[in-house]
Design a protein around this motif. Sequence first.
Motif, PDB file in Angstrom:
ATOM      1  N   CYS A  57      -1.707   7.424  -4.818  1.00  0.00           N
ATOM      2  CA  CYS A  57      -0.980   8.388  -4.005  1.00  0.00           C
ATOM      3  C   CYS A  57       0.517   8.148  -4.095  1.00  0.00           C
ATOM      4  CB  CYS A  57      -1.387   8.262  -2.540  1.00  0.00           C
ATOM      5  SG  CYS A  57      -2.971   9.008  -2.194  1.00  0.00           S
ATOM      6  N   ASP A  58       1.251   9.220  -4.355  1.00  0.00           N
ATOM      7  CA  ASP A  58       2.696   9.197  -4.177  1.00  0.00           C
ATOM      8  C   ASP A  58       3.083  10.625  -3.822  1.00  0.00           C
ATOM      9  OD1 ASP A  58       5.304   8.474  -4.064  1.00  0.00           O
ATOM     10  OD2 ASP A  58       5.628   8.403  -6.215  1.00  0.00           O
ATOM     11  N   ARG A  61       1.582   7.622   4.287  1.00  0.00           N
ATOM     12  CA  ARG A  61       2.444   6.467   4.031  1.00  0.00           C
ATOM     13  C   ARG A  61       3.180   6.711   2.724  1.00  0.00           C
ATOM     14  NH1 ARG A  61       1.690   2.786   0.568  1.00  0.00           N
ATOM     15  NH2 ARG A  61      -0.505   3.211   0.235  1.00  0.00           N
ATOM     16  N   VAL A  62       4.397   6.204   2.661  1.00  0.00           N
ATOM     17  CA  VAL A  62       5.166   6.316   1.430  1.00  0.00           C
ATOM     18  C   VAL A  62       5.625   4.917   1.070  1.00  0.00           C
ATOM     19  CG1 VAL A  62       7.346   7.142   0.475  1.00  0.00           C
ATOM     20  CG2 VAL A  62       5.958   8.662   1.864  1.00  0.00           C
ATOM     21  N   SER A  63       5.586   4.578  -0.208  1.00  0.00           N
ATOM     22  CA  SER A  63       6.104   3.279  -0.627  1.00  0.00           C
ATOM     23  C   SER A  63       7.583   3.425  -0.934  1.00  0.00           C
ATOM     24  CB  SER A  63       5.349   2.791  -1.860  1.00  0.00           C
ATOM     25  OG  SER A  63       5.971   1.628  -2.347  1.00  0.00           O
ATOM     26  N   LEU A  64       8.420   2.984   0.006  1.00  0.00           N
ATOM     27  CA  LEU A  64       9.866   3.139  -0.191  1.00  0.00           C
ATOM     28  C   LEU A  64      10.371   2.228  -1.307  1.00  0.00           C
ATOM     29  CD1 LEU A  64      11.151   3.453   3.467  1.00  0.00           C
ATOM     30  CD2 LEU A  64      10.775   5.274   1.817  1.00  0.00           C
ATOM     31  N   SER A  65       9.753   1.041  -1.422  1.00  0.00           N
ATOM     32  CA  SER A  65      10.189   0.132  -2.486  1.00  0.00           C
ATOM     33  C   SER A  65       9.946   0.779  -3.844  1.00  0.00           C
ATOM     34  CB  SER A  65       9.463  -1.207  -2.379  1.00  0.00           C
ATOM     35  OG  SER A  65       8.066  -1.011  -2.305  1.00  0.00           O
ATOM     36  N   GLU A  87       8.243  -1.338  -8.807  1.00  0.00           N
ATOM     37  CA  GLU A  87       6.841  -0.945  -8.895  1.00  0.00           C
ATOM     38  C   GLU A  87       5.949  -1.735  -7.939  1.00  0.00           C
ATOM     39  OE1 GLU A  87       3.502  -0.039 -12.218  1.00  0.00           O
ATOM     40  OE2 GLU A  87       5.415  -0.837 -12.924  1.00  0.00           O
ATOM     41  N   ASP A  88       4.995  -1.056  -7.336  1.00  0.00           N
ATOM     42  CA  ASP A  88       4.061  -1.695  -6.419  1.00  0.00           C
ATOM     43  C   ASP A  88       3.079  -2.607  -7.151  1.00  0.00           C
ATOM     44  OD1 ASP A  88       4.941  -0.641  -4.033  1.00  0.00           O
ATOM     45  OD2 ASP A  88       3.607   1.095  -4.110  1.00  0.00           O
ATOM     46  N   SER A 104     -10.926   2.966   5.988  1.00  0.00           N
ATOM     47  CA  SER A 104      -9.674   3.105   5.249  1.00  0.00           C
ATOM     48  C   SER A 104      -9.613   2.153   4.059  1.00  0.00           C
ATOM     49  CB  SER A 104      -8.502   2.837   6.193  1.00  0.00           C
ATOM     50  OG  SER A 104      -8.674   1.592   6.841  1.00  0.00           O
ATOM     51  N   ILE A 105      -8.825   2.553   3.057  1.00  0.00           N
ATOM     52  CA  ILE A 105      -8.609   1.743   1.858  1.00  0.00           C
ATOM     53  C   ILE A 105      -7.214   1.133   1.939  1.00  0.00           C
ATOM     54  CG2 ILE A 105      -8.273   1.866  -0.663  1.00  0.00           C
ATOM     55  CD1 ILE A 105     -11.196   2.022   0.088  1.00  0.00           C
ATOM     56  N   ARG A 106      -7.152  -0.160   1.616  1.00  0.00           N
ATOM     57  CA  ARG A 106      -5.874  -0.864   1.783  1.00  0.00           C
ATOM     58  C   ARG A 106      -5.455  -1.661   0.545  1.00  0.00           C
ATOM     59  NH1 ARG A 106      -7.985  -3.497   6.904  1.00  0.00           N
ATOM     60  NH2 ARG A 106      -6.335  -5.061   6.746  1.00  0.00           N
ATOM     61  N   TYR A 107      -4.262  -2.195   0.597  1.00  0.00           N
ATOM     62  CA  TYR A 107      -3.690  -3.090  -0.424  1.00  0.00           C
ATOM     63  C   TYR A 107      -3.381  -2.410  -1.750  1.00  0.00           C
ATOM     64  CZ  TYR A 107      -4.947  -6.301   3.133  1.00  0.00           C
ATOM     65  OH  TYR A 107      -5.033  -6.903   4.355  1.00  0.00           O
ATOM     66  N   LEU A 108      -2.937  -1.159  -1.676  1.00  0.00           N
ATOM     67  CA  LEU A 108      -2.545  -0.490  -2.916  1.00  0.00           C
ATOM     68  C   LEU A 108      -1.029  -0.363  -3.033  1.00  0.00           C
ATOM     69  CD1 LEU A 108      -5.302   2.241  -3.123  1.00  0.00           C
ATOM     70  CD2 LEU A 108      -4.986   0.274  -4.602  1.00  0.00           C
ATOM     71  N   SER A 109      -0.301  -1.107  -2.212  1.00  0.00           N
ATOM     72  CA  SER A 109       1.137  -0.849  -2.206  1.00  0.00           C
ATOM     73  C   SER A 109       1.938  -2.066  -1.773  1.00  0.00           C
ATOM     74  CB  SER A 109       1.399   0.319  -1.258  1.00  0.00           C
ATOM     75  OG  SER A 109       2.770   0.506  -1.101  1.00  0.00           O
TER      76      SER A 109
END
Lengths: 329, 425
Positions: free
Chosen positions: A37-38, B174-178, B184-185, B296-301
């Motif tokens: 997702c992004d 959720r957004v990955s700001l980094s 890269e995550d 929920s699914i976690r730890y992708l970021s």
Amino acid sequence: MYRFVECIDAGSDFCPCHLAEKGECIICSQLQNKVFCDCLYWKGTCIYQELLNNGNKAKKNREYKKFDIVSINKIRDDLHLYEVKLTNYLVRELDNFGAFVFIKRPQHPDYFGTPISIMDVDYEKSTVTMLIKIHGVKTKDIVECSENIMLKGPYWNGIQGQRFLRNLKDTNVLILGRGVAASPGVLATRRLKINGNNIKVMLDKGRSQENACTLYYKKYGADVENINIINYKTKNLTDDFVDKIDDLINKEEVPVILTAGDDDFNRLIINYIYKRNNKIYFASVNNHIMCCGEGVCGSCQIKLSGKYIRSCKQQYNPIEYYLMEDGNR
Amino acid sequence: MRVVVVGGGWAGCAAALQAKKCGADVILIERTDMLLGLGNVGGIMRNNGRYTAAEELIALGADDLFNIIEKCTRHKNIDFPGHKHADLYDVTIIEANVRRYLLSLGVDIKFETRAVDVDIEKNHINAIYLQDGQRIEGDVYIETTGSTGPMGNCIRYGKGCSMCILRCPSYGPRVSLSQRAGVEDILGMRDDGVFGAMSGSCKLDKNSLSEEIRKELDEKGVYITDVPEEDIHPEKLKMKVCQQYALKDFAEKVILLDTGHAKLMTSYYPLENLRKLKGFENVRFIDPYAGGRANSIRYLSMAPRDNTMKVVGLDNLFVGGEKSGLFVGHTEAIATGTLAGYNAVRSVMGLKCIELPPTLAVGDIIKYENEGKNNKNGLTKRYTFAGSEYFERMKNLGLYTTDIEEIRRKVKKLLIDGIFKEKLI
Ligand SMILES: Cc1cc2nc3c(=O)[nH]c(=O)nc-3n(C[C@H](O)[C@H](O)[C@H](O)COP(=O)(O)OP(=O)(O)OC[C@H]3O[C@@H](n4cnc5c(N)ncnc54)[C@H](O)[C@@H]3O)c2cc1C
Ligand SMILES: Cc1cc2nc3c(=O)[nH]c(=O)nc-3n(C[C@H](O)[C@H](O)[C@H](O)COP(=O)(O)OP(=O)(O)OC[C@H]3O[C@@H](n4cnc5c(N)ncnc54)[C@H](O)[C@@H]3O)c2cc1C
Ligand code: FES
């Protein structure tokens, strides 16, 4: 500068579309052949989920249907006002910022289809009003219709930078318009007035004494003035306009301006004002050439910050488009 | 000095609180209408090595949140399979208490406000952008957006959106700001090589359980019964985030803990099957709403970071909680968040950022997790004081103790007692 990516159809009845189905979604990274997702712009639905729930198929496209013409008013030889009776659903969906439809003459092939903005809606009569300026083959063909017309819609990307208009409340908004491009500003005024905004409109007189949309703006309670905004020979803003706009942006709080003219008009104005006050947000009418309206044919494609985008579906920040040197596009 | 914290889970609350205690102006941006994120559905504190970690943090001066938790505790010192001396806080009242506290200290909390992008120049973040285009400027930024979801990830790597507490459809993803800043995550994996991991517990409405079970939960905090033969699925344990609960007992037993709701220590137990158990005839899920089907699914970021919690490759972005690594737990989020808040302020003042000493569990886990992330095997691990491999390590290194005096002496000897109470500005 604030750049953003937004698909006008995301989350609508027409999402997911063929782009999503083919891994070309404007918003969803999962539908751009990536596997995480992004999400670039959230409008309340997950496009990936919608596509899966729809059996990995795009939703049905808009299709041409025949509708009755209620009235035609020839304001000038080349300027015709059409009122067309539509379904309640269409009237409701077209009562939005930047709403437009494709219209053509019955029996004629789809490539006669022409994008035309909705200027006004009437829920009681279930009609919409459009102002059509005769240009070339397609518009000449359309104005030969007198009984009925083929129309498909709703489309909404007729105004860029809609996010700066949508949630405004009790705010001063300035609309600067010229020619037939001022017509989507009327519907925008209607929407903005519902939220209690204060609308001031300056319309370029052009060849006439008064822009044909003037009465419609007034109907929705806008404060309208017809002046000369641009000298098209010298491609400059007139002194009269410069004085007025300087005075306005210095004295009053005008956080958002909608420019509703052709590209030259929008560019001149946005460049002038932005250089004096870069806190002002701009919305502007969308003038790109369109054919399918569905992000497929590519006729509306423009280059923005080095990337091609389909301007019939994608929203951009007008500043990003108009401030750039032509060579940068 | 202005510190901008994005994400108001336990890590973000701890970071905001710490930056405030150091003397900075703090703005905390949270996309939902509540703080604490996953902390609204957890509740287990001080089980196994978390006891040590909590006491270390208290000795270091980060006692504020633990005091609030203590006040909201329903059960103290309970045991359940594989876990000793756990406290359970009441998830139904904890959020309001933490919120009041942060507000009382003057943290500027912006609810229902979602960060979506960054304005970056070279390696320096100038501002972040909110969904409505608003620009928020700060001297330093702390990303504590967690690692859960959003919907598309829960679909691709799980069983779809289960409508968890994060409520993505309502508040946006959720957004990955980094990542938006060009870093890269890092992605966590499961034993089977698939990315992400599924949350391993859910909440049942306590009122829907029989009176007998309710009574036992109220009195003891725990209720345990057997899973019928046909419902035992040990393979589910592989998907689990919480390796500390991925024990055989957790596949063969239904374990309920009283956190205000009845916390069920397994994921997606179909409602029909659950209702076959004695006393569960009327049971219903309260979190996630579709808990019978998914979680929920976690730890992708996760952002790459150093041991001061600064993101590698960026000058002024710090991270904490699940955003900063494969950490599981409130205590873990508070530890990493606190350090991120502290170092964020130091960095703007031109002071050297500190690492916590590896002779403390809170220091060691930050360092050990970072090393682990460098290899594929390490990416399938989760790091928590509460169990699995890391708790073993704590015991082996002699880091685990429940002797509070010993912990205080140790921290004092390191000359860092109370550092998180110091005003820096
Ligand atoms: C979203 C949108 C809303 C519009 N709303 C209105 C409106 O309310 N009233 C109105 O009179 N006109 C409107 N237009 C412009 C109108 O669509 C064109 O003037 C028309 O398509 C011209 O076709 P033509 O065959 O008559 O002329 P052509 O001979 O094809 O061209 C004449 C001129 O129109 C421009 N043009 C041609 N085709 C298009 C096209 N498909 N899209 C945009 N510009 C084109 C050309 O650049 C040229 O300057 C709108 C355009 C868009 C994109
Ligand atoms: C069902 C469940 C039960 C658990 N039980 C326990 C337990 O009993 N004990 C225990 O110790 N641990 C438990 N855990 C684990 C623990 O809750 C988490 O590891 C920890 O709370 C993570 O905290 P965090 O602050 O890193 O992330 P989160 O809690 O995920 O917080 C992230 C926050 O950031 C916000 N956010 C995200 N993106 C944006 C954005 N773009 N803009 C603004 N805000 C944003 C989110 O809304 C959220 O509030 C449990 C987890 C789950 C899922
Ligand atoms: S008009 Fe066809 S892609 Fe935009």
